[in-house]
Motif scaffolding. Structure first.
Motif, PDB file in Angstrom:
ATOM      1  N   ASN A  74       0.819  -1.217   0.000  1.00 19.75           N
ATOM      2  CA  ASN A  74       0.000   0.000   0.000  1.00 19.75           C
ATOM      3  C   ASN A  74       0.846   1.257   0.000  1.00 19.75           C
ATOM      4  N   GLU A  75       2.076   1.140  -0.403  1.00 20.75           N
ATOM      5  CA  GLU A  75       2.994   2.282  -0.427  1.00 20.75           C
ATOM      6  C   GLU A  75       3.275   2.675  -1.870  1.00 20.75           C
ATOM      7  N   GLU A  76       3.496   3.969  -2.085  1.00 16.12           N
ATOM      8  CA  GLU A  76       3.786   4.452  -3.429  1.00 16.12           C
ATOM      9  C   GLU A  76       4.700   5.661  -3.344  1.00 16.12           C
ATOM     10  N   ALA A  77       5.584   5.787  -4.310  1.00 16.19           N
ATOM     11  CA  ALA A  77       6.441   6.958  -4.420  1.00 16.19           C
ATOM     12  C   ALA A  77       6.530   7.338  -5.891  1.00 16.19           C
ATOM     13  N   LYS A  78       6.707   8.622  -6.125  1.00 12.53           N
ATOM     14  CA  LYS A  78       6.847   9.141  -7.482  1.00 12.53           C
ATOM     15  C   LYS A  78       8.234   9.766  -7.585  1.00 12.53           C
ATOM     16  N   PHE A  79       8.948   9.391  -8.641  1.00  8.54           N
ATOM     17  CA  PHE A  79      10.310   9.874  -8.837  1.00  8.54           C
ATOM     18  C   PHE A  79      10.420  10.632 -10.150  1.00  8.54           C
ATOM     19  N   TRP A  80      10.975  11.850 -10.085  1.00  7.70           N
ATOM     20  CA  TRP A  80      11.321  12.578 -11.302  1.00  7.70           C
ATOM     21  C   TRP A  80      12.555  11.915 -11.897  1.00  7.70           C
ATOM     22  N   LEU A  81      12.601  11.798 -13.207  1.00 12.21           N
ATOM     23  CA  LEU A  81      13.753  11.202 -13.880  1.00 12.21           C
ATOM     24  C   LEU A  81      14.592  12.234 -14.623  1.00 12.21           C
ATOM     25  N   GLU A  82      14.108  13.457 -14.713  1.00 10.99           N
ATOM     26  CA  GLU A  82      14.869  14.527 -15.345  1.00 10.99           C
ATOM     27  C   GLU A  82      14.578  15.831 -14.642  1.00 10.99           C
ATOM     28  N   PRO A  83      15.413  16.801 -14.593  1.00 19.61           N
ATOM     29  CA  PRO A  83      16.766  16.757 -15.140  1.00 19.61           C
ATOM     30  C   PRO A  83      17.709  15.874 -14.329  1.00 19.61           C
ATOM     31  N   GLN A  84      17.259  15.487 -13.120  1.00 20.55           N
ATOM     32  CA  GLN A  84      18.011  14.518 -12.321  1.00 20.55           C
ATOM     33  C   GLN A  84      17.010  13.687 -11.545  1.00 20.55           C
ATOM     34  N   ILE A  85      17.419  12.519 -11.101  1.00 19.03           N
ATOM     35  CA  ILE A  85      16.507  11.646 -10.343  1.00 19.03           C
ATOM     36  C   ILE A  85      16.313  12.203  -8.941  1.00 19.03           C
ATOM     37  N   GLU A  86      15.041  12.393  -8.566  1.00 20.59           N
ATOM     38  CA  GLU A  86      14.710  12.844  -7.214  1.00 20.59           C
ATOM     39  C   GLU A  86      13.285  12.430  -6.862  1.00 20.59           C
ATOM     40  N   VAL A  87      13.005  12.354  -5.578  1.00 19.64           N
ATOM     41  CA  VAL A  87      11.662  11.989  -5.112  1.00 19.64           C
ATOM     42  C   VAL A  87      10.725  13.175  -5.305  1.00 19.64           C
ATOM     43  N   ALA A  88       9.624  12.932  -5.997  1.00 20.89           N
ATOM     44  CA  ALA A  88       8.611  13.953  -6.189  1.00 20.89           C
ATOM     45  C   ALA A  88       7.569  13.888  -5.077  1.00 20.89           C
ATOM     46  N   ASN A  89       7.098  12.677  -4.778  1.00 23.96           N
ATOM     47  CA  ASN A  89       6.128  12.430  -3.709  1.00 23.96           C
ATOM     48  C   ASN A  89       6.425  11.082  -3.072  1.00 23.96           C
ATOM     49  N   ASN A  90       6.097  10.984  -1.778  1.00 26.77           N
ATOM     50  CA  ASN A  90       6.327   9.732  -1.069  1.00 26.77           C
ATOM     51  C   ASN A  90       5.090   9.454  -0.219  1.00 26.77           C
ATOM     52  N   TYR A  91       4.421   8.346  -0.515  1.00 27.78           N
ATOM     53  CA  TYR A  91       3.225   7.958   0.221  1.00 27.78           C
ATOM     54  C   TYR A  91       3.447   6.622   0.905  1.00 27.78           C
ATOM     55  N   GLY A  92       4.170   6.630   2.008  1.00 29.81           N
ATOM     56  CA  GLY A  92       4.307   5.433   2.810  1.00 29.81           C
ATOM     57  C   GLY A  92       5.660   4.766   2.827  1.00 29.81           C
ATOM     58  N   PHE A  93       6.520   5.064   1.864  1.00 26.95           N
ATOM     59  CA  PHE A  93       7.852   4.442   1.884  1.00 26.95           C
ATOM     60  C   PHE A  93       8.714   5.065   2.961  1.00 26.95           C
TER      61      PHE A  93
END
Length: 50
Positions: free
Chosen positions: A31-50
């Motif tokens: 039940n956990e989800e995270a969103k990662f930007w892949l450009e211009p560099q990899i970074e966490v956009a949102n974190n829901y439970g991780f």
């Protein structure tokens, strides 16, 4: 549309084509989800439970 493009060790990786133009990926496990930007560099956009 949210096609799953990879599954590994209980993690599901998805791309939602109807979201913003900036390239990103959603990583889901249980039940956990995270969103990662892949450009211009990899970074966490949102974190829901991780």
């Amino acid at each position: 549309m949210s096609p799953t493009f990879k599954r590994e060790r209980g993690y599901t990786f998805k791309i939602y084509s109807n979201e913003e133009e900036r390239i990103h990926v959603h990583v889901i496990k249980d039940n956990e989800e995270a969103k990662f930007w892949l450009e211009p560099q990899i970074e966490v956009a949102n974190n829901y439970g991780f």
